[in-house]
Design a protein around this motif. Structure first.
Motif, PDB file in Angstrom:
ATOM      1  N   CYS A 191      13.394  51.384  20.523  1.00 53.88           N
ATOM      2  CA  CYS A 191      14.207  52.603  20.625  1.00 53.88           C
ATOM      3  C   CYS A 191      15.254  52.461  21.727  1.00 53.88           C
ATOM      4  O   CYS A 191      15.034  51.777  22.722  1.00 53.88           O
ATOM      5  N   VAL A 206       9.879  45.912  21.359  1.00 52.18           N
ATOM      6  CA  VAL A 206      10.555  45.749  22.649  1.00 52.18           C
ATOM      7  C   VAL A 206      10.495  47.109  23.332  1.00 52.18           C
ATOM      8  O   VAL A 206      11.057  48.084  22.820  1.00 52.18           O
ATOM      9  N   THR A 262       7.589  53.624  19.265  1.00 51.22           N
ATOM     10  CA  THR A 262       7.383  52.171  19.190  1.00 51.22           C
ATOM     11  C   THR A 262       5.905  51.859  18.944  1.00 51.22           C
ATOM     12  O   THR A 262       5.567  50.961  18.164  1.00 51.22           O
ATOM     13  N   ALA A 315      18.004  52.929  31.638  1.00 44.14           N
ATOM     14  CA  ALA A 315      17.539  51.537  31.709  1.00 44.14           C
ATOM     15  C   ALA A 315      18.715  50.618  32.023  1.00 44.14           C
ATOM     16  O   ALA A 315      19.765  50.697  31.378  1.00 44.14           O
ATOM     17  N   LEU A 372      25.985  54.315  25.170  1.00 44.69           N
ATOM     18  CA  LEU A 372      24.759  55.084  25.457  1.00 44.69           C
ATOM     19  C   LEU A 372      24.654  55.364  26.952  1.00 44.69           C
ATOM     20  O   LEU A 372      24.378  56.495  27.370  1.00 44.69           O
ATOM     21  N   LYS A 373      24.892  54.330  27.765  1.00 41.17           N
ATOM     22  CA  LYS A 373      24.762  54.506  29.209  1.00 41.17           C
ATOM     23  C   LYS A 373      25.723  55.573  29.693  1.00 41.17           C
ATOM     24  O   LYS A 373      25.363  56.442  30.463  1.00 41.17           O
TER      25      LYS A 373
HETATM   26  C1  F6R Z   1      18.314  54.609  27.910  1.00 37.80           C
HETATM   27  C2  F6R Z   1      16.859  54.564  27.901  1.00 37.80           C
HETATM   28  C3  F6R Z   1      16.126  54.844  26.632  1.00 37.80           C
HETATM   29  C4  F6R Z   1      14.961  53.868  26.465  1.00 37.80           C
HETATM   30  C5  F6R Z   1      14.112  54.223  25.242  1.00 37.80           C
HETATM   31  C6  F6R Z   1      12.997  53.230  25.006  1.00 37.80           C
HETATM   32  O1  F6R Z   1      18.843  54.308  29.159  1.00 37.80           O
HETATM   33  O2  F6R Z   1      16.264  54.297  28.917  1.00 37.80           O
HETATM   34  O3  F6R Z   1      16.983  54.800  25.540  1.00 37.80           O
HETATM   35  O4  F6R Z   1      15.493  52.580  26.344  1.00 37.80           O
HETATM   36  O5  F6R Z   1      13.555  55.518  25.429  1.00 37.80           O
HETATM   37  O6  F6R Z   1      12.125  53.149  26.096  1.00 37.80           O
HETATM   38  P1  F6R Z   1      11.107  51.943  26.235  1.00 37.80           P
HETATM   39  O7  F6R Z   1      11.882  50.702  26.415  1.00 37.80           O
HETATM   40  O8  F6R Z   1      10.258  52.285  27.426  1.00 37.80           O
HETATM   41  O9  F6R Z   1      10.304  51.900  24.958  1.00 37.80           O
END
Ligand code: F6R
Length: 362
Positions: free
Chosen positions: A57, A103, A112, A157, A241-242
């Protein structure tokens, strides 16, 4: 605890060279053209694979899109990527000769985990690429590779995206070598690119002041369009997105060739176009699309391979020569751009409205 930085996000952007060194530490055998990810696949686990399907995601999904393109070359097997919440309830078949790779930075994202449960139920082989030891996903898959980026506190992220792509590139090499699909010399060239990654990212970070100036100049724009081709596509999507996540500005990412198939109608002098113009991203063809936007008055910014030059850009940012990870290095400029636009506007960068670091609902 922010080590002198005003926000975790900026601290974590700047931690990327260190995070990447940790990601790569002890794992590259450049001479042999191989990697050691501390993963032992059961005998035959990889040999008869027909497909690798990545599920993820958000930002992790964009890391997956980057990796899927690399896998096609490295692992010698069809590689696809699907949004986890779509895969989970999708009608598509998952043959048992598929390796489903989740991922997920947190290892706790409900969508996920749902995708991995569906894959397990279908009899697929499953694997996780995560930052978090002991996370739920690690208990539900056949194997895990840790990205070793260190804790990420900012909701957006940043360093984990870079470490995810680097880990997935190593996984692609590991699978390709194991299957006999990747020549040592070809593997070596990718491993050399990866070795150059921390230093290349540092060179980009050293340009922060120029990115800040560009952010100041363009912060009041109506919307921002990010474009790239090939490995530049996931980076364009991630850049958009960022920006939207932390600045609340409207931003969209496109495959550059798609601009003329509709989005060009939105392009005006108030909508800067930000382009990935590096190796691995079909820079010349992308620049043709950027020129189409410029003709409609749009300002254009570009992340350009060192040594190349596109004189018509309003601002150009150099990306050091690191082959297939150049678009990943360009992404660091986009992170800095998002950060500085949001910072100029006084947004709560580490905790943007409506968002949580880990999304544990479907
Ligand atoms: C964007 C962000 C989200 C995560 C997403 C998946 O900056 O942080 O889009 O990438 O919620 O999160 P994980 O990688 O923890 O499964």
């Amino acid at each position: 605890e922010k080590g002198g930085y005003e926000h975790y996000m900026r601290k974590e952007i700047h931690e990327q060279p260190t995070a990447l060194r940790q990601t790569l530490a002890g794992r590259l055998d450049v001479d042999a053209g191989d990697v050691d990810l501390d993963v032992s696949f059961p005998p035959g686990f990889l040999a008869d694979l027909e497909e690798i399907r990545i599920v993820a995601c958000g930002t992790s999904y964009y890391a997956g899109r980057y990796a899927a393109q690399l896998f096609e070359d490295l692992a010698g097997v069809r590689a696809t990527v699907e949004i986890a919440s779509e895969y989970e309830f999708g009608a598509g078949r998952t043959p048992d000769r598929t390796l489903v790779v989740a991922v997920t930075q947190s290892g706790e994202t409900a969508d996920t985990l749902g995708a991995i449960r569906r894959a397990n139920a279908a009899g697929a082989r499953t694997f996780a690429v995560t930052n978090t030891l002991g996370s739920t996903v690690t208990r539900e898959v056949d194997g895990t590779a840790f990205i070793r980026a260190g804790p990420e506190i900012g909701v957006a992220a940043t360093k984990t995206f870079a470490s995810q792509v680097a880990t997935l590139a190593m996984l692609g090499v590991a699978i390709g070598r194991d299957r006999g699909a990747l020549a040592a010399a070809d593997a070596r060239s990718v491993l050399e690119d990866l070795q150059g990654l921390p230093g290349a990212v540092q060179q980009v970070l050293d340009e922060e002041q120029r990115v800040r100036e560009a952010a100041r100049e363009f912060q009041d724009s109506e919307a921002f369009f990010f474009v790239g081709r090939s490995l530049g596509v996931p980076v364009a999507l991630e850049g958009a997105l960022k920006l939207k996540e932390i600045s609340y500005d409207h931003a969209e990412g496109f495959a550059a060739g798609e601009l003329k198939h509709g989005p060009l109608a939105l392009v005006t002098p108030e909508t800067p176009v930000i382009a990935v113009l590096t190796d691995g991203a079909r820079a010349d063809e992308t620049m043709n699309n950027v020129t189409e936007a410029q003709t409609r008055g749009a300002p254009a910014l570009g992340c350009v391979s060192a040594g190349d030059e596109y004189d018509t850009l309003d601002a150009s940012f150099d990306v050091p020569d690191v082959g297939v990870v150049e678009p990943l290095v360009a992404n660091v400029y986009l992170q800095l751009f998002a950060y500085h636009v949001a910072n100029e506007k006084g947004r709560p960068i580490d905790k943007p409205r409506n968002l949580a670091k880990s999304v544990t609902v479907e």
